[in-house]
Design an enzyme around this catalytic site. Structure first.
Site, PDB file in Angstrom:
ATOM      1  NE  ARG A 126      -0.590  -0.259   4.989  1.00 37.00           N
ATOM      2  CZ  ARG A 126      -1.119  -0.144   6.075  1.00 37.00           C
ATOM      3  NH1 ARG A 126      -2.344  -0.244   6.337  1.00 37.00           N
ATOM      4  NH2 ARG A 126      -0.271  -0.271   7.495  1.00 37.00           N
ATOM      5  CG  ASN A 164      -4.572   5.162   6.420  1.00 35.04           C
ATOM      6  OD1 ASN A 164      -5.464   5.425   7.326  1.00 35.04           O
ATOM      7  ND2 ASN A 164      -3.620   3.912   6.398  1.00 35.04           N
ATOM      8  CD  GLU A 165      -0.526   4.718   9.651  1.00 35.70           C
ATOM      9  OE1 GLU A 165       0.076   4.071   8.797  1.00 35.70           O
ATOM     10  OE2 GLU A 165      -1.028   4.959  10.771  1.00 35.70           O
ATOM     11  CD  GLU A 318      -5.232   3.325  11.916  1.00 38.58           C
ATOM     12  OE1 GLU A 318      -4.151   2.436  12.149  1.00 38.58           O
ATOM     13  OE2 GLU A 318      -5.280   3.695  10.776  1.00 38.58           O
ATOM     14  CG  PHE A 368      -1.410 -13.528  12.707  1.00 40.38           C
ATOM     15  CD1 PHE A 368      -2.254 -14.445  13.435  1.00 40.38           C
ATOM     16  CD2 PHE A 368      -0.916 -13.747  11.675  1.00 40.38           C
ATOM     17  CE1 PHE A 368      -2.414 -15.658  12.901  1.00 40.38           C
ATOM     18  CE2 PHE A 368      -0.733 -15.072  11.235  1.00 40.38           C
ATOM     19  CZ  PHE A 368      -1.688 -15.992  11.757  1.00 40.38           C
ATOM     20  CG  HIS A 369      -3.728  -5.043  13.859  1.00 44.40           C
ATOM     21  ND1 HIS A 369      -2.592  -4.121  14.128  1.00 44.40           N
ATOM     22  CD2 HIS A 369      -4.822  -4.307  14.417  1.00 44.40           C
ATOM     23  CE1 HIS A 369      -2.802  -3.109  14.731  1.00 44.40           C
ATOM     24  NE2 HIS A 369      -4.416  -3.258  15.040  1.00 44.40           N
TER      25      HIS A 369
HETATM   26  C1  GLA Z   1      -1.431   1.673  10.588  1.00 45.36           C
HETATM   27  C2  GLA Z   1      -2.710   1.788   9.383  1.00 45.36           C
HETATM   28  C3  GLA Z   1      -3.604   0.723   9.484  1.00 45.36           C
HETATM   29  C4  GLA Z   1      -2.965  -0.632  10.078  1.00 45.36           C
HETATM   30  C5  GLA Z   1      -2.672  -0.080  11.302  1.00 45.36           C
HETATM   31  C6  GLA Z   1      -1.991  -1.451  12.193  1.00 45.36           C
HETATM   32  O1  GLA Z   1      -1.737   2.724  11.707  1.00 45.36           O
HETATM   33  O2  GLA Z   1      -3.162   2.975   9.245  1.00 45.36           O
HETATM   34  O3  GLA Z   1      -4.341   0.573   8.421  1.00 45.36           O
HETATM   35  O4  GLA Z   1      -2.190  -0.917   9.198  1.00 45.36           O
HETATM   36  O5  GLA Z   1      -1.264   0.400  11.319  1.00 45.36           O
HETATM   37  O6  GLA Z   1      -0.974  -2.098  11.712  1.00 45.36           O
END
Ligand code: GLA
Length: 689
Positions: A126, A164-165, A318, A368-369
């Protein structure tokens, strides 16, 4: 349907969000496209059980929303948004451009980012985009337009989550072009650029703009000012893309909050600049349960989030309920720790508790998260804790919008971070965030609230300002710090502060050049200590002893008093720590990394002299924070220790988690929390319950 534009501020948009949600936002990322329809029914039922009022949709859904170029399919999103709305769950809708779909990458393979060494990232993870790619930008904005058009006015839509991030950096041809354009805006001529970048060093003089490009992998060490400008450029170029999406969404939904999510200790983006463009700071936080002190680094990040928008409530966008899947060993949080971490964020100003993610994935990279609902289903410890927290947070709606006040400011500045860690300096292991943490921690341990500021911030509300390794300072910043001290402020600066100007050029005439005047002291030479564990002794002016490691300097005083001197090693007899009276204030200089006890005592003396007292006297590991506003006052007491702790909460009030009145000395269980609503003039009856 587009709502009527009317004047609305970030504060107003956030306030409305919480009013709509009935208080604290609770929920998380939800990826229904990964699950069959029957699971959706179970999801909404369980969300109600857990008290979920907000979920984030579509973060990674571009390939399902635009299945081929210009072929949009919003049917499934319409259905799930409808179902969520029927069940009282609001939607934080994401624009999905963190994941350009396979068809777009096949059409434009040069969307993929290029590493400094020329390697191109492959498809299959991603954030595989170069934000300067014109087709990537155009297609992302087209998607934002479609989503804005379609969902403006949708009753479930409560806020927007852009991308996202943000963070991936590229060194490809599109980045080259955009970097050149950015530089042409910044420098009025190529001569200016050559001067700023000191290109006469190592014969790097540019004679045509076309020769200037991104700092790809050099044969050996590369120009540090060029790399510093590249950091600035990449942050700015991603922010420009964020703003373009935000402006589209704002046009469709002027009253809804728009944010993107920040990361813990994230170096690539200058979050001060970013937060100014957001309706709220929003953080993804994953403390590692293996680290005993993970809550201290979390605290620093939480205080930073609160400070980025000057105390405005922020969002935990998050966190994990239990284990993550990103480290070598992914330990699950102990029972109660997810709750404790959530209240810690609230104590430090958060008004939302969201998780990644609602339902743990059964396939894909992060299978696994942990989720709010894990592989084993709802009959689990984790889901019970999720429901319990949801129940508690429902009762705490009154805390939203309240704020906390701090008299201590610590400087956290991305220019300092970038410039300090560029290498080819007296040591290659300089770590800015560790330097900040070292000077932040004594305040955290003593329950002294801290705000973060950058080098351009107004300091007038603070009684004590701390500069940890604030390496790059502009003339304006120097003037501001001098005025602050001259006007009666107290300043504490550590080594490696004020070394360079914004062009990353050394300030001559003795270190720390920029601060020499206010500190009344100067160093003629830096003496990093080489060996692991190498220490020198220090003797204090009052006859005590201490030690220093990692960093020392050959310091001279001009006007400053000597608080401590080196007592061993090659600098024996020279000043190590000084305090200067400057106008009505004082400025302390730490030329060495002094040991923890000395540092704690020094900072305690400074804050006592500035009249700053802890919220409460509490044992080490018990965190106390106060939030006030809207006629209410909350005292949050959090026991981060693995053993019970006794705390004197003085007059106390009503513990909002149990309904019991608390006053005087109380015992707090290991990882226990009190949310005490204190009586106020407008709320005098609160202790009577
Ligand atoms: C980040 C991402 C999420 C997910 C988490 C957990 O914060 O924004 O999509 O991948 O990590 O690893």
């Amino acid at each position: 349907m587009t709502s009527e534009p009317r004047a609305s501020t970030p504060e107003m948009r956030l306030k409305r969000l919480h009013e709509r949600l009935g208080g604290i936002a609770y929920g998380g990322d939800y990826n229904p496209e990964q699950w069959p329809r029957e699971v959706w029914e179970e999801d909404v039922r369980l969300m109600k059980e857990a008290g979920v009022n907000l979920v984030t949709l579509a973060v990674f859904s571009w390939s399902r929303l635009e299945t081929a170029d210009g072929i949009y399919d919003f049917g499934w999103l319409d259905q799930i948004m409808g179902l969520l709305h029927e069940n009282g769950v609001g939607v934080d809708l994401a624009t999905p451009d963190a994941v350009p779909p396979a068809w777009l990458v096949a059409q434009h393979p040069d969307i993929l980012p290029v590493l400094a060494d020329g390697t191109t990232f492959g498809f299959g993870s991603r954030q595989h985009f170069d934000v300067s790619h014109p087709a990537y930008r155009a297609k992302s904005l087209a998607m934002a337009e479609k989503m804005g058009e379609r969902y403006a006015g949708h009753p479930a839509l409560c806020m927007w989550h852009v991308n996202n991030e943000y963070g991936p950096v590229s060194y490809g041809p599109h980045a080259d072009r955009a970097f050149r354009e950015w530089l042409q805006q910044k420098y009025s001529s190529l001569d200016d650029l050559n001067t700023a970048w000191s290109t006469d060093v190592w014969g790097q003089v540019y004679s045509d703009w076309a020769q200037v490009n991104a700092p790809a992998q050099p044969r050996t060490w590369s120009n540090p000012t060029r790399r510093l400008d590249y950091h600035r450029f990449t942050s700015d170029s991603m922010l420009a893309h964020y703003k373009a999406e935000r402006d589209i969404l704002r046009r469709h939904t002027p009253d809804l909050p728009i944010v993107t999510n920040f990361m813990r200790f994230y170096k690539n983006n200058d979050y001060w600049a970013w937060a100014a463009e957001e309706d709220a700071a929003a953080l993804d936080i994953y403390p590692d349960p293996r680290e005993e002190d993970a809550h201290v680094a979390a605290a620093l990040n939480f205080d930073l989030m609160r400070s980025l928008r000057k105390g405005q409530p922020w969002l935990v966008m998050e966190q994990a309920t239990a284990a993550v899947s990103q480290w070598s060993v992914n330990v699950s949080k102990l029972p109660g720790k997810m709750r404790l971490g959530s209240y810690q964020a609230i104590a430090q100003g958060a008004d939302s508790i969201l998780f990644f993610q609602w339902r743990q994935a059964k396939g894909g990279t992060e299978r696994f998260h942990s989720g709010m609902v894990n592989h084993a289903g709802p009959n689990t410890r984790v889901f019970r804790e999720v429901c319990e927290l949801g129940r508690e947070l429902k009762e705490l709606g009154g805390i939203t919008g309240t704020r906390s006040a701090a008299k201590v400011a610590v400087v956290f500045d991305w220019d300092c971070w970038w410039a300090l860690e560029l290498g080819n300096s007296p040591r290659s292991d300089l770590n800015y965030t560790q330097e900040v943490l070292r000077l932040y921690r004594p305040f955290f341990d003593a329950n002294i609230p801290v705000d973060f500021v950058n080098t351009a911030s107004d300091l007038s509300q603070y009684s004590l300002v701390v500069l940890p390794a604030s390496y790059l300072l502009s003339d304006d910043a120097v003037q501001r710090f001098e005025n602050y001290v001259a006007g009666g402020g107290r300043l504490v600066a550590s080594y490696l502060s004020g070394i360079v100007d914004p062009d990353n050029t050394i300030r001559l005439g003795g270190y720390p050049g920029a601060l020499r005047n206010v500190l009344g002291a100067w160093s003629e030479e830096m003496h990093p200590l080489a060996g692991e564990g190498e220490e020198v002794k220090i003797s204090t002016a009052d006859g005590g002893t201490a030690s220093a490691n990692y960093w020392t300097e050959h310091l001279h005083t001009e006007k400053a008093d000597v608080l401590a001197s080196y007592a061993s090693g090659r600098l024996a007899g020279s000043p190590a720590v000084t305090r200067n009276t400057f106008g009505k204030g004082t400025a302390v200089y730490l030329s060495a990394r002094v040991d923890g006890t000395f540092l704690e005592d020094l900072l305690a003396a400074e804050r006592a002299a500035a009249g700053i007292r802890p919220e409460l006297d509490a044992p080490l590991g018990v965190q106390v924070r106060r939030r006030t506003g809207n006629g209410r006052s909350y005292l949050l007491v959090l026991n981060h220790n693995d053993a019970p702790a006794r705390v004197d909460v003085k007059a106390g009030g009503a513990d909002r988690l149990t309904g019991n009145a608390v006053r005087g000395t109380v015992e707090l269980a290991a990882h226990g929390v009190l949310v005490i609503e204190e009586p106020t003039e407008s709320n005098p009856a609160e202790t009577a319950r």
